[in-house]
Scaffold this motif. Sequence first.
Motif, mmCIF file in Angstrom:
data_model
loop_
_atom_site.group_PDB
_atom_site.id
_atom_site.type_symbol
_atom_site.label_atom_id
_atom_site.label_comp_id
_atom_site.label_asym_id
_atom_site.label_seq_id
_atom_site.Cartn_x
_atom_site.Cartn_y
_atom_site.Cartn_z
ATOM 1 N N ASP A 236 14.996 35.140 101.658
ATOM 2 C CA ASP A 236 14.836 36.165 102.680
ATOM 3 C C ASP A 236 13.853 37.234 102.202
ATOM 4 O OD1 ASP A 236 16.475 38.800 101.788
ATOM 5 O OD2 ASP A 236 17.484 37.003 101.044
ATOM 6 N N ARG A 237 13.226 37.882 103.154
ATOM 7 C CA ARG A 237 12.118 38.777 102.826
ATOM 8 C C ARG A 237 12.557 39.983 101.992
ATOM 9 N NH1 ARG A 237 7.391 37.773 105.767
ATOM 10 N NH2 ARG A 237 7.625 35.962 107.135
ATOM 11 N N ALA A 238 13.753 40.493 102.238
ATOM 12 C CA ALA A 238 14.225 41.646 101.471
ATOM 13 C C ALA A 238 14.386 41.281 99.998
ATOM 14 C CB ALA A 238 15.547 42.150 102.041
ATOM 15 N N THR A 239 14.980 40.128 99.731
ATOM 16 C CA THR A 239 15.137 39.693 98.342
ATOM 17 C C THR A 239 13.790 39.322 97.736
ATOM 18 O OG1 THR A 239 17.319 38.805 98.918
ATOM 19 C CG2 THR A 239 16.390 38.116 96.802
ATOM 20 N N TYR A 240 12.924 38.719 98.547
ATOM 21 C CA TYR A 240 11.595 38.329 98.049
ATOM 22 C C TYR A 240 10.825 39.545 97.551
ATOM 23 C CZ TYR A 240 7.148 35.842 97.808
ATOM 24 O OH TYR A 240 5.980 35.271 97.364
ATOM 25 N N ARG A 241 10.963 40.667 98.224
ATOM 26 C CA ARG A 241 10.256 41.874 97.788
ATOM 27 C C ARG A 241 10.731 42.342 96.414
ATOM 28 N NH1 ARG A 241 10.398 43.116 103.421
ATOM 29 N NH2 ARG A 241 12.394 44.221 103.214
ATOM 30 N N ARG A 242 11.907 41.903 96.016
ATOM 31 C CA ARG A 242 12.477 42.308 94.724
ATOM 32 C C ARG A 242 12.305 41.213 93.664
ATOM 33 N NH1 ARG A 242 18.086 42.396 95.599
ATOM 34 N NH2 ARG A 242 18.260 43.330 93.515
ATOM 35 N N VAL B 28 16.958 39.579 89.836
ATOM 36 C CA VAL B 28 16.623 38.623 90.891
ATOM 37 C C VAL B 28 16.043 37.352 90.283
ATOM 38 C CG1 VAL B 28 15.160 38.202 92.913
ATOM 39 C CG2 VAL B 28 16.288 40.418 92.622
ATOM 40 N N LEU B 29 15.116 37.515 89.344
ATOM 41 C CA LEU B 29 14.505 36.358 88.707
ATOM 42 C C LEU B 29 15.541 35.564 87.912
ATOM 43 C CD1 LEU B 29 11.973 34.749 88.163
ATOM 44 C CD2 LEU B 29 11.439 36.307 86.281
ATOM 45 N N GLU B 30 16.425 36.266 87.220
ATOM 46 C CA GLU B 30 17.449 35.590 86.435
ATOM 47 C C GLU B 30 18.372 34.767 87.340
ATOM 48 O OE1 GLU B 30 19.542 34.078 83.371
ATOM 49 O OE2 GLU B 30 17.659 35.223 83.260
ATOM 50 N N ALA B 31 18.716 35.320 88.501
ATOM 51 C CA ALA B 31 19.564 34.591 89.441
ATOM 52 C C ALA B 31 18.868 33.331 89.946
ATOM 53 C CB ALA B 31 19.942 35.499 90.611
ATOM 54 N N LEU B 32 17.579 33.421 90.197
ATOM 55 C CA LEU B 32 16.828 32.242 90.646
ATOM 56 C C LEU B 32 16.796 31.166 89.561
ATOM 57 C CD1 LEU B 32 13.822 33.972 92.467
ATOM 58 C CD2 LEU B 32 15.592 32.557 93.542
ATOM 59 N N LEU B 33 16.577 31.573 88.329
ATOM 60 C CA LEU B 33 16.527 30.606 87.237
ATOM 61 C C LEU B 33 17.899 30.008 86.966
ATOM 62 C CD1 LEU B 33 14.095 32.485 84.815
ATOM 63 C CD2 LEU B 33 13.584 30.457 86.195
ATOM 64 N N GLN B 34 18.947 30.796 87.150
ATOM 65 C CA GLN B 34 20.301 30.265 87.002
ATOM 66 C C GLN B 34 20.572 29.195 88.052
ATOM 67 O OE1 GLN B 34 22.852 30.679 84.881
ATOM 68 N NE2 GLN B 34 21.867 32.165 83.535
ATOM 69 N N GLU B 35 20.099 29.447 89.272
ATOM 70 C CA GLU B 35 20.337 28.515 90.369
ATOM 71 C C GLU B 35 19.450 27.287 90.300
ATOM 72 O OE1 GLU B 35 20.135 28.387 95.289
ATOM 73 O OE2 GLU B 35 19.818 30.279 94.217
ATOM 74 N N LEU B 36 18.199 27.494 89.931
ATOM 75 C CA LEU B 36 17.211 26.420 90.039
ATOM 76 C C LEU B 36 16.874 25.768 88.703
ATOM 77 C CD1 LEU B 36 14.883 28.325 92.522
ATOM 78 C CD2 LEU B 36 16.422 26.433 93.083
ATOM 79 N N GLY B 37 17.351 26.329 87.611
ATOM 80 C CA GLY B 37 17.105 25.735 86.309
ATOM 81 C C GLY B 37 15.989 26.444 85.561
ATOM 82 N N PRO B 38 15.906 26.205 84.249
ATOM 83 C CA PRO B 38 14.880 26.861 83.439
ATOM 84 C C PRO B 38 13.479 26.458 83.880
ATOM 85 C CG PRO B 38 15.943 25.101 82.212
ATOM 86 C CD PRO B 38 16.726 25.272 83.466
ATOM 87 N N ALA B 39 12.545 27.393 83.782
ATOM 88 C CA ALA B 39 11.173 27.119 84.222
ATOM 89 C C ALA B 39 10.228 28.137 83.620
ATOM 90 C CB ALA B 39 11.078 27.177 85.749
ATOM 91 N N TYR B 40 8.963 27.752 83.536
ATOM 92 C CA TYR B 40 7.883 28.686 83.196
ATOM 93 C C TYR B 40 7.504 29.382 84.495
ATOM 94 C CZ TYR B 40 3.345 30.445 81.570
ATOM 95 O OH TYR B 40 2.284 31.246 81.235
#
Length: 298
Positions: free
Chosen positions: A110-116, A122-134
């Motif tokens: 969503d756009r509100a979260t994307y702005r953050r 926010v980035l840590e939550a994405l990596l937790q959900e989607l797996g480790p990445a560069y």
Amino acid sequence: MLLQPLPEAAAERAGVQLLLLRDDLTHPELPGNKWRKLKYNLQQARQQGHTTLLTFGGAYSNHIAAVAAAGRLTGLHTVGIIRGEELATRSLNPTLAQARADGMHLHFLDRATYRRKQEPEVLEALLQELGPAYVVPEGGSNAWALPGCAELVTELRTRQSFDYLCVACGTGGTLAGLATGLQGTEQAEGFAALKGADFLRTDINHLHQHSTGRLYPNWHLHTAYHGGGYARLTPELRQFLTDFHQRHGILLDPIYTGKMLLGVLDLLAQGYFRRGSTVVAVHTGGLQAWAGFGGAPG
């Protein structure tokens, strides 16, 4: 590297040699600045042991398309964080359909979260959900993007002496890289594609400081040629792109290079460039964006 003369009345009246550097033809699937910005990021990802690239972009992002293609070509998995959760329930546009065909996993935010997205939690939550990445930032602009863009200067100097190097700007990484490559000898001129882009000056200085530990005086950012805002195609800009295509047989993209060339011609008419100088404008590609505007002019 292909350099094409652009015979334009404004350049002739200004006493300036105007050339177009066709960086859009550098790689068939990774044209222009997107490949240059990714080159050393890909090396860093490998050296750090990553097998996945994660990046960010809008629904018609050239950067998303480039990262997806780069992943397919290099054997890396790719994840694209796409701005706008409503897009997840619609049919994919041509850009995202190609990205998925290239193996990219699309994750809509969503756009509100994307702005953050740059906030650590926010980035840590994405990596937790989607797996480790560069993680490659939106637009690919980070310290590792600059040396790849600076290499354009080295390549160009073997072919042509010049005084000004003009490029379109989204996140500022390409302009920052060109300025480092020029090392104060020539001038880099950036043309912002988005409205209210004054903040890019701070971002570019930050990139310089982080990448090389110094600031560079040999660049300027023009903010008056955004055409109403990012991804806005006014009737006037569309007509300019159509006329340019008819005059030169060269298709420009509607988001970046088209606005930059419109700005260059306006500055020529104003006498901005020194008489007797050589101006090189860089075509950075992005033609896939025409799919979002009903197709390119014929």
